[in-house]
Write a protein that holds these residues in place. Structure first.
Motif, PDB file in Angstrom:
ATOM      1  N   ARG B 116       5.713  57.686  40.728  1.00 30.01           N
ATOM      2  CA  ARG B 116       6.584  56.793  39.961  1.00 30.01           C
ATOM      3  C   ARG B 116       5.954  55.421  39.749  1.00 30.01           C
ATOM      4  O   ARG B 116       6.235  54.747  38.782  1.00 30.01           O
ATOM      5  CB  ARG B 116       7.944  56.687  40.623  1.00 30.01           C
ATOM      6  CG  ARG B 116       8.771  57.971  40.321  1.00 30.01           C
ATOM      7  CD  ARG B 116      10.048  58.058  41.088  1.00 30.01           C
ATOM      8  NE  ARG B 116      10.124  57.001  42.043  1.00 30.01           N
ATOM      9  CZ  ARG B 116      10.512  55.773  41.747  1.00 30.01           C
ATOM     10  NH1 ARG B 116      10.907  55.488  40.543  1.00 30.01           N
ATOM     11  NH2 ARG B 116      10.509  54.865  42.669  1.00 30.01           N
ATOM     12  N   LEU B 117       5.067  55.047  40.705  1.00 31.69           N
ATOM     13  CA  LEU B 117       4.339  53.786  40.498  1.00 31.69           C
ATOM     14  C   LEU B 117       3.375  53.933  39.326  1.00 31.69           C
ATOM     15  O   LEU B 117       3.178  52.997  38.552  1.00 31.69           O
ATOM     16  CB  LEU B 117       3.572  53.406  41.768  1.00 31.69           C
ATOM     17  CG  LEU B 117       4.422  53.071  42.996  1.00 31.69           C
ATOM     18  CD1 LEU B 117       3.544  52.646  44.154  1.00 31.69           C
ATOM     19  CD2 LEU B 117       5.417  51.974  42.670  1.00 31.69           C
ATOM     20  N   GLU B 119       3.882  55.890  36.786  1.00 32.97           N
ATOM     21  CA  GLU B 119       4.725  55.839  35.588  1.00 32.97           C
ATOM     22  C   GLU B 119       5.095  54.396  35.261  1.00 32.97           C
ATOM     23  O   GLU B 119       5.075  53.991  34.098  1.00 32.97           O
ATOM     24  CB  GLU B 119       6.000  56.662  35.808  1.00 32.97           C
ATOM     25  CG  GLU B 119       5.727  58.151  35.928  1.00 32.97           C
ATOM     26  CD  GLU B 119       6.999  58.978  36.049  1.00 32.97           C
ATOM     27  OE1 GLU B 119       6.911  60.194  35.894  1.00 32.97           O
ATOM     28  OE2 GLU B 119       8.083  58.403  36.305  1.00 32.97           O
ATOM     29  N   ALA B 120       5.418  53.635  36.302  1.00 28.16           N
ATOM     30  CA  ALA B 120       5.771  52.229  36.079  1.00 28.16           C
ATOM     31  C   ALA B 120       4.586  51.475  35.489  1.00 28.16           C
ATOM     32  O   ALA B 120       4.747  50.621  34.618  1.00 28.16           O
ATOM     33  CB  ALA B 120       6.208  51.585  37.395  1.00 28.16           C
ATOM     34  N   SER B 121       3.401  51.801  35.945  1.00 24.99           N
ATOM     35  CA  SER B 121       2.198  51.156  35.429  1.00 24.99           C
ATOM     36  C   SER B 121       2.002  51.497  33.953  1.00 24.99           C
ATOM     37  O   SER B 121       1.747  50.613  33.130  1.00 24.99           O
ATOM     38  CB  SER B 121       0.989  51.606  36.252  1.00 24.99           C
ATOM     39  OG  SER B 121      -0.201  51.224  35.633  1.00 24.99           O
ATOM     40  N   ALA B 131      -4.798  51.080  35.700  1.00 27.55           N
ATOM     41  CA  ALA B 131      -4.000  51.682  36.772  1.00 27.55           C
ATOM     42  C   ALA B 131      -4.899  52.009  37.959  1.00 27.55           C
ATOM     43  O   ALA B 131      -4.519  51.796  39.113  1.00 27.55           O
ATOM     44  CB  ALA B 131      -3.303  52.941  36.271  1.00 27.55           C
ATOM     45  N   ARG B 134      -6.228  48.432  39.527  1.00 31.02           N
ATOM     46  CA  ARG B 134      -5.218  47.483  39.987  1.00 31.02           C
ATOM     47  C   ARG B 134      -4.174  48.130  40.895  1.00 31.02           C
ATOM     48  O   ARG B 134      -3.467  47.449  41.617  1.00 31.02           O
ATOM     49  CB  ARG B 134      -4.504  46.845  38.789  1.00 31.02           C
ATOM     50  CG  ARG B 134      -5.398  46.010  37.888  1.00 31.02           C
ATOM     51  CD  ARG B 134      -5.605  44.600  38.434  1.00 31.02           C
ATOM     52  NE  ARG B 134      -4.403  43.973  38.951  1.00 31.02           N
ATOM     53  CZ  ARG B 134      -3.528  43.304  38.225  1.00 31.02           C
ATOM     54  NH1 ARG B 134      -3.723  43.170  36.949  1.00 31.02           N
ATOM     55  NH2 ARG B 134      -2.465  42.772  38.792  1.00 31.02           N
ATOM     56  N   LEU B 135      -4.066  49.462  40.803  1.00 32.61           N
ATOM     57  CA  LEU B 135      -2.967  50.122  41.507  1.00 32.61           C
ATOM     58  C   LEU B 135      -3.466  51.188  42.493  1.00 32.61           C
ATOM     59  O   LEU B 135      -3.244  51.097  43.693  1.00 32.61           O
ATOM     60  CB  LEU B 135      -2.036  50.746  40.464  1.00 32.61           C
ATOM     61  CG  LEU B 135      -0.715  51.284  40.962  1.00 32.61           C
ATOM     62  CD1 LEU B 135       0.112  50.159  41.546  1.00 32.61           C
ATOM     63  CD2 LEU B 135       0.043  51.946  39.824  1.00 32.61           C
ATOM     64  N   PRO B 138      -6.300  49.895  45.251  1.00 33.11           N
ATOM     65  CA  PRO B 138      -5.762  49.071  46.343  1.00 33.11           C
ATOM     66  C   PRO B 138      -4.779  49.818  47.242  1.00 33.11           C
ATOM     67  O   PRO B 138      -4.692  49.528  48.425  1.00 33.11           O
ATOM     68  CB  PRO B 138      -5.028  47.935  45.614  1.00 33.11           C
ATOM     69  CG  PRO B 138      -5.502  47.951  44.229  1.00 33.11           C
ATOM     70  CD  PRO B 138      -5.997  49.321  43.931  1.00 33.11           C
ATOM     71  N   LEU B 139      -4.071  50.800  46.671  1.00 39.73           N
ATOM     72  CA  LEU B 139      -3.067  51.509  47.473  1.00 39.73           C
ATOM     73  C   LEU B 139      -3.687  52.618  48.311  1.00 39.73           C
ATOM     74  O   LEU B 139      -3.043  53.140  49.200  1.00 39.73           O
ATOM     75  CB  LEU B 139      -1.973  52.091  46.565  1.00 39.73           C
ATOM     76  CG  LEU B 139      -0.974  51.092  46.007  1.00 39.73           C
ATOM     77  CD1 LEU B 139       0.006  51.785  45.068  1.00 39.73           C
ATOM     78  CD2 LEU B 139      -0.216  50.399  47.125  1.00 39.73           C
ATOM     79  N   LEU B 218      -2.739  46.016  54.883  1.00 45.49           N
ATOM     80  CA  LEU B 218      -3.065  44.990  53.897  1.00 45.49           C
ATOM     81  C   LEU B 218      -1.807  44.392  53.289  1.00 45.49           C
ATOM     82  O   LEU B 218      -1.801  43.293  52.795  1.00 45.49           O
ATOM     83  CB  LEU B 218      -3.921  45.583  52.790  1.00 45.49           C
ATOM     84  CG  LEU B 218      -5.398  45.784  53.122  1.00 45.49           C
ATOM     85  CD1 LEU B 218      -6.149  46.199  51.892  1.00 45.49           C
ATOM     86  CD2 LEU B 218      -6.009  44.530  53.710  1.00 45.49           C
ATOM     87  N   PHE B 219      -0.711  45.179  53.309  1.00 46.97           N
ATOM     88  CA  PHE B 219       0.549  44.665  52.755  1.00 46.97           C
ATOM     89  C   PHE B 219       1.701  45.266  53.537  1.00 46.97           C
ATOM     90  O   PHE B 219       1.561  46.338  54.112  1.00 46.97           O
ATOM     91  CB  PHE B 219       0.668  45.022  51.274  1.00 46.97           C
ATOM     92  CG  PHE B 219       0.407  46.466  50.985  1.00 46.97           C
ATOM     93  CD1 PHE B 219       1.424  47.399  51.067  1.00 46.97           C
ATOM     94  CD2 PHE B 219      -0.866  46.909  50.657  1.00 46.97           C
ATOM     95  CE1 PHE B 219       1.184  48.731  50.807  1.00 46.97           C
ATOM     96  CE2 PHE B 219      -1.104  48.251  50.401  1.00 46.97           C
ATOM     97  CZ  PHE B 219      -0.085  49.152  50.477  1.00 46.97           C
ATOM     98  N   PRO B 220       2.815  44.594  53.593  1.00 51.21           N
ATOM     99  CA  PRO B 220       3.944  45.082  54.389  1.00 51.21           C
ATOM    100  C   PRO B 220       4.656  46.249  53.701  1.00 51.21           C
ATOM    101  O   PRO B 220       4.554  46.406  52.514  1.00 51.21           O
ATOM    102  CB  PRO B 220       4.870  43.887  54.498  1.00 51.21           C
ATOM    103  CG  PRO B 220       4.516  43.016  53.362  1.00 51.21           C
ATOM    104  CD  PRO B 220       3.100  43.295  52.978  1.00 51.21           C
TER     105      PRO B 220
END
Lengths: 364, 220
Positions: B116-117, B119-121, B131, B134-135, B138-139, B218-220
């Motif tokens: 879904r991320l 799709e959001a991108s 995507a 940037r997405l 990093p994830l 790296l992120f919460p």
């Protein structure tokens, strides 16, 4: 003819119903169209086909003369080639980016200063000041949805699609955001298609409502009208509501609001601010009917209204009465009460509306 | 202590990892997101080096790069020399040999990004490249890091393929693992022991580094 968005497409599923959507949307002015229907009616499928996340099996989709999708020629623009914004039910924010990073994600090819300006403007519009550097995990549900909304709006797309954006929120957050949404929609001149199964949301936010049931759009009109005058009994069943009437607020005192609906005055409880106009929703179970005995019934201030029966509609052990009491009113009474009073069309009766059965929704 | 051999091993492992980033990432992304019917074929091909004996892989690479094959002849014209028994030949073989150790963790990490991320991108106007950088990247950095370290460590320890394709040319193809074999052959157990211990140390350190880095959020 190239103005606005037109679509007529069918999406088939191997197991389950086909979903058909045929409608057009004006895109030159800000307007909110609500796609309303019970769960499983195909609302989300329609939205996903418009976004390009799902492919129709048949039909077309055009936006201001540009073909976004044409199944016959196997043309299908991917979502990133369509000028749109999409707000998901739970936000779908990028977890590794800050609120500001999420807002800026759709922006490309802009100088740093311009990006910053646009993000800041969106932060202010949505009341996100001070939260810019927080990650989605550090934001409340309502704040996350605001960021998601900002991300969908920031590049000023031709169409914004929202899939039940308030459903995942708790009640106070939902009401706060609903009020803000109506303000934001008016401020930005971007047409919105909002999917929801929430009556209040549809009434408060919608300029127009497409009622969807069994995979097809069954009725198209202003929300209050669709709710009050469903075209078929099946629709009335799905809408599950008695009366919706637009009323003017005359004044309020001690948590009670005095309203003028049609030619009749009503008293209804309400907390919180209201504008000049409201939708008054009245549940049919909250309306009792008795034979008119006193001639001075009209003078009673407590929601006792002289009414004419315009129709009777048996519904199992109950009868749905259509009344005219200065506005069209619907009452749900038991069959034996109906027989006891020997009610028939054309009779004049006294309709008593319990104040607590009246629910007020601000009109945007 | 054969420092030349160790330096060569590290250089080979580094270069192999670098090539695997460039080749393995697009391949892994394709494997993670493609819905082609023949995807399992490619998946099996990528995984093949895990089950094949290194000698088999080395044999085919040797044949393919040799002057008798069209590919080898082409390479010879292009590079001006034959590839087998050179560092470049060794590098090609290593990349093939370590391919699954990079591609599989990469691909698994990419595939675990919430669709879904993505799709959001796409609905934010971002194409596949944006995507990815940037997405997706990093994830899925933890999986990418695992792939990098695994291919580095795996290349550091390879023996059969090096022997088949590289031979034993000091400074060019004589890696640490070959040196150990040599030292044992010449009954120099002390030297073999030192080189082995060093290889164990470097590999262990690399793995410890990966596993502790993976704990860092790296992120919460």
């Amino acid at each position: 003819m190239s103005r606005g968005m037109q679509c007529d497409f069918v999406r088939r599923f191997a197991e389950g119903p086909s979903i058909r959507a045929a409608f057009s949307l004006p895109t030159e002015a800000a307007s909110v169209t609500v796609l309303f229907g019970p769960s499983g009616s195909g609302k989300t499928t329609v939205l996903r086909c418009l976004a390009g996340l799902d492919r129709p099996d048949q039909g077309f989709l055009r936006m201001e003369g540009e073909v976004w999708c044409d199944a016959a020629s196997e043309l299908h623009l991917p979502p990133q080639k369509r000028s749109l914004g999409f707000v998901f039910q739970d936000g779908a924010l990028f977890p590794h980016l800050s609120a500001a990073g999420n807002l800026a994600y759709p922006l490309t090819g802009l100088p740093q200063a311009e990006r910053h300006r646009l993000v800041q403007a969106m932060v202010e519009l949505l009341g996100l000041g001070g939260l810019e550097r927080r990650r989605p995990g550090e934001l409340s549900g309502g704040q996350q949805q605001r960021v998601a909304l900002g991300r969908a709006l920031i590049r000023r797309p031709r169409l914004v699609l929202m899939d039940e954006p308030l459903t995942a929120l708790d009640r106070p957050a939902r009401e706060a955001l609903r009020n803000d949404l109506s303000r934001v929609f008016r401020e930005l001149a971007i047409p919105v298609l909002l999917v929801t199964h929430d009556r209040d949301e549809a009434l408060q936010l919608g300029d127009r409502m497409l009622m969807m049931q069994d995979g097809e759009i069954q009725q198209d009109g202003p929300p209050a009208e669709v709710f009050t005058r469903p075209r078929t009994p099946a629709l009335a069943e799905a809408l599950g509501i008695g009366t919706v009437v637009k009323a003017r607020v005359l004044g309020s005192e001690g948590g009670l609001v005095r309203l003028l609906a049609g030619t009749a005055e009503l008293l209804a409880p309400h907390e919180g601010p209201l504008g000049e106009w409201v939708h008054a929703c009245i549940r049919g179970e909250g309306v009792a009917v008795e034979r008119e005995l006193d001639a001075h019934a009209d003078a009673s201030p407590r929601n006792r209204l002289r009414a004419t029966i315009t129709g009777l509609e048996p519904k199992g052990p109950l009868v749905r009465l259509h009344l005219d009491c200065g506005f069209p009113l619907e009452a749900l009474v038991t069959t034996w009460a109906c027989e006891d009073l020997a009610l028939k069309a054309g009779d004049t009766v006294l309709a008593m509306i319990k104040a607590t059965a009246i629910h007020l929704i601000p009109v945007m | 202590m054969d420092w030349t051999a160790l330096a060569l091993s590290l250089k080979l492992a580094f270069c192999t990892t670098l090539v695997l980033v460039l080749v393995g990432m697009p391949l892994a992304a394709w494997l993670a997101f493609s819905r082609r019917r023949w995807k399992p074929l490619v998946e099996a091909l990528v995984a093949l080096p895990i089950v094949l004996p290194p000698t088999v892989l080395g044999f085919y690479v040797l044949m393919a790069l040799g002057p008798a094959s069209p590919l080898g002849a082409l390479c010879e014209r292009f590079f001006g020399h034959r590839l087998p028994f050179t560092f470049l030949g060794l590098l090609i073989a290593s990349v093939l040999y370590s391919l699954p150790f990079a591609v599989q963790p990469f691909s698994a990490a990419f595939a675990s990004v919430d669709p879904r991320l993505l799709e959001a991108s796409a609905c934010s106007g971002a194409g596949p490249l944006k995507a990815f950088f940037r997405l997706i990247l990093p994830l899925s950095w933890a999986g990418v890091l695992t792939g990098l370290v695994l291919s580095f460590a795996h290349t550091l320890g390879e023996f059969g393929v090096v022997l088949m394709v590289g031979g034993n040319v000091p400074g060019a193809t004589r890696t640490a693992s070959i040196a150990i074999y040599d030292q044992v052959q010449s009954l120099d157990y002390a030297a073999a022991g030192r080189t082995s211990a060093l290889l164990v140390g470097v590999s262990f350190a690399a793995l410890v580094l990966t596993y502790s880095l993976r704990k860092v959020r790296l992120f919460p």
